[in-house]
Design a protein around this motif. Structure first.
Motif, PDB file in Angstrom:
ATOM      1  N   ASN A  10       0.834  -1.152  -0.044  1.00 15.86           N
ATOM      2  CA  ASN A  10      -0.040  -0.038   0.003  1.00 15.86           C
ATOM      3  C   ASN A  10       1.088   1.190   0.002  1.00 15.86           C
ATOM      4  O   ASN A  10       1.703   1.354   1.054  1.00 15.86           O
ATOM      5  CB  ASN A  10      -0.975  -0.107   1.350  1.00 15.86           C
ATOM      6  CG  ASN A  10      -2.013  -1.193   1.243  1.00 15.86           C
ATOM      7  OD1 ASN A  10      -2.481  -1.039   0.103  1.00 15.86           O
ATOM      8  ND2 ASN A  10      -2.000  -1.906   2.236  1.00 15.86           N
ATOM      9  N   LEU A  11       0.737   2.039  -0.918  1.00 16.16           N
ATOM     10  CA  LEU A  11       1.588   3.295  -1.020  1.00 16.16           C
ATOM     11  C   LEU A  11       0.397   4.321  -0.782  1.00 16.16           C
ATOM     12  O   LEU A  11      -0.734   4.514  -1.468  1.00 16.16           O
ATOM     13  CB  LEU A  11       1.793   3.499  -2.653  1.00 16.16           C
ATOM     14  CG  LEU A  11       2.933   2.617  -3.163  1.00 16.16           C
ATOM     15  CD1 LEU A  11       2.924   2.640  -4.609  1.00 16.16           C
ATOM     16  CD2 LEU A  11       3.922   2.543  -2.144  1.00 16.16           C
ATOM     17  N   GLY A  12       0.759   5.156   0.316  1.00 16.54           N
ATOM     18  CA  GLY A  12      -0.387   5.938   0.969  1.00 16.54           C
ATOM     19  C   GLY A  12      -0.518   7.308   0.109  1.00 16.54           C
ATOM     20  O   GLY A  12       0.103   7.544  -0.843  1.00 16.54           O
ATOM     21  N   SER A  13      -1.138   8.356   0.819  1.00 19.22           N
ATOM     22  CA  SER A  13      -1.048   9.544   0.361  1.00 19.22           C
ATOM     23  C   SER A  13       0.337  10.547   0.827  1.00 19.22           C
ATOM     24  O   SER A  13       0.417  10.306   1.947  1.00 19.22           O
ATOM     25  CB  SER A  13      -2.117  10.521   0.800  1.00 19.22           C
ATOM     26  OG  SER A  13      -3.202  10.093   0.079  1.00 19.22           O
ATOM     27  N   PRO A  14       1.097  11.113  -0.250  1.00 22.61           N
ATOM     28  CA  PRO A  14       2.256  11.730   0.276  1.00 22.61           C
ATOM     29  C   PRO A  14       2.041  12.882   0.778  1.00 22.61           C
ATOM     30  O   PRO A  14       0.973  13.734   0.357  1.00 22.61           O
ATOM     31  CB  PRO A  14       2.951  11.930  -1.015  1.00 22.61           C
ATOM     32  CG  PRO A  14       1.996  11.620  -2.381  1.00 22.61           C
ATOM     33  CD  PRO A  14       0.856  11.072  -1.774  1.00 22.61           C
ATOM     34  N   LYS A  15       2.901  13.557   1.588  1.00 23.42           N
ATOM     35  CA  LYS A  15       2.968  14.864   2.159  1.00 23.42           C
ATOM     36  C   LYS A  15       4.158  15.441   2.451  1.00 23.42           C
ATOM     37  O   LYS A  15       5.043  14.643   3.140  1.00 23.42           O
ATOM     38  CB  LYS A  15       2.052  14.730   3.434  1.00 23.42           C
ATOM     39  CG  LYS A  15       1.736  15.987   4.046  1.00 23.42           C
ATOM     40  CD  LYS A  15       0.363  16.582   3.311  1.00 23.42           C
ATOM     41  CE  LYS A  15      -0.050  18.076   3.854  1.00 23.42           C
ATOM     42  NZ  LYS A  15      -0.575  19.013   3.011  1.00 23.42           N
ATOM     43  N   ASN A  16       4.663  16.524   2.101  1.00 27.45           N
ATOM     44  CA  ASN A  16       5.893  17.134   2.342  1.00 27.45           C
ATOM     45  C   ASN A  16       7.043  16.285   2.064  1.00 27.45           C
ATOM     46  O   ASN A  16       7.988  16.285   2.841  1.00 27.45           O
ATOM     47  CB  ASN A  16       5.971  17.683   3.548  1.00 27.45           C
ATOM     48  CG  ASN A  16       5.004  18.871   4.022  1.00 27.45           C
ATOM     49  OD1 ASN A  16       4.611  19.550   3.151  1.00 27.45           O
ATOM     50  ND2 ASN A  16       4.352  18.507   5.232  1.00 27.45           N
ATOM     51  N   GLY A  17       7.193  15.489   0.893  1.00 26.76           N
ATOM     52  CA  GLY A  17       8.157  14.757   0.532  1.00 26.76           C
ATOM     53  C   GLY A  17       8.197  13.436   1.305  1.00 26.76           C
ATOM     54  O   GLY A  17       9.359  12.809   1.162  1.00 26.76           O
ATOM     55  N   TRP A  18       7.276  13.103   2.027  1.00 24.26           N
ATOM     56  CA  TRP A  18       7.000  11.560   2.628  1.00 24.26           C
ATOM     57  C   TRP A  18       6.049  10.972   2.064  1.00 24.26           C
ATOM     58  O   TRP A  18       5.006  11.470   1.991  1.00 24.26           O
ATOM     59  CB  TRP A  18       7.074  12.102   4.392  1.00 24.26           C
ATOM     60  CG  TRP A  18       8.462  12.482   4.702  1.00 24.26           C
ATOM     61  CD1 TRP A  18       8.799  13.837   4.695  1.00 24.26           C
ATOM     62  CD2 TRP A  18       9.471  11.836   5.026  1.00 24.26           C
ATOM     63  NE1 TRP A  18      10.032  13.883   5.170  1.00 24.26           N
ATOM     64  CE2 TRP A  18      10.516  12.638   5.478  1.00 24.26           C
ATOM     65  CE3 TRP A  18       9.875  10.399   5.024  1.00 24.26           C
ATOM     66  CZ2 TRP A  18      11.786  12.476   5.749  1.00 24.26           C
ATOM     67  CZ3 TRP A  18      11.120   9.797   5.605  1.00 24.26           C
ATOM     68  CH2 TRP A  18      12.060  11.132   6.187  1.00 24.26           C
ATOM     69  N   LEU A  19       6.076   9.661   2.041  1.00 26.20           N
ATOM     70  CA  LEU A  19       5.094   8.778   1.332  1.00 26.20           C
ATOM     71  C   LEU A  19       5.094   7.642   2.408  1.00 26.20           C
ATOM     72  O   LEU A  19       6.030   6.833   2.780  1.00 26.20           O
ATOM     73  CB  LEU A  19       5.608   8.226  -0.142  1.00 26.20           C
ATOM     74  CG  LEU A  19       4.608   7.323  -0.613  1.00 26.20           C
ATOM     75  CD1 LEU A  19       3.278   7.782  -0.668  1.00 26.20           C
ATOM     76  CD2 LEU A  19       5.204   6.457  -1.627  1.00 26.20           C
TER      77      LEU A  19
END
Length: 154
Positions: A10-19
């Motif tokens: 599972n690849l989540g929703s990225p935020k500020n260059g972090w996944l």
């Protein structure tokens, strides 16, 4: 013959260059947040799957700054071996934390599907870069080609 253990990525929703990443199988679970520095790991995962489908041993590095996870993939006949190793980021040593041997359907397809799903997510370009479409198209071609011999849906 025992049924291969299937993974779920599972690849989540990225935020500020972090996944956020989650990987599960029936006897293992790993969750972590990876950085897009020094290279974009979703692009790298796409490249890695292309290489392993061409029979080339390869790996992807998930950078946790400073720790790192490495997913090594290699094809052995019709089987795919996935080794997950962890590095503390200080030394070059890696410790094997999980090993799975499966087939195309239990290892490659779940990763491919997670990349396809990830590329449909809406997120800010400042948070993460979409997977290079030409790489994703190449991977899709390889997956479709491999699946022609079976009647499963891609």
């Amino acid at each position: 013959m025992t049924k291969p253990r299937k993974i779920e990525l599972n690849l989540g929703s990225p935020k500020n260059g972090w996944l956020p990443i989650g990987l599960k199988s029936e006897d293992f679970e790993l969750e972590f947040n990876t950085s897009n520095i020094p290279e974009n790991p979703t692009d790298k995962l796409c490249e890695t799957l292309i290489l392993v489908m061409d029979g080339i041993k390869t790996e992807i590095c998930w950078n946790l700054e400073p720790e790192r996870y490495f997913f090594e993939l290699k094809q052995i006949g019709k089987r795919i071996e996935l080794n997950i190793l962890k590095s503390d980021g200080i030394s070059e040593s890696r410790n094997l934390i999980y090993k799975l041997t499966g087939d195309f359907e239990s290892v490659i397809l779940p990763m491919y599907r997670s990349l396809k799903k990830f590329n449909t997510l809406e997120f800010n370009k400042a948070d993460w870069k979409k997977i290079d479409q030409s790489k994703l198209n190449k991977l899709t071609e390889l997956v479709v080609e491999r699946k022609k011999g079976t009647n499963n849906n891609v």
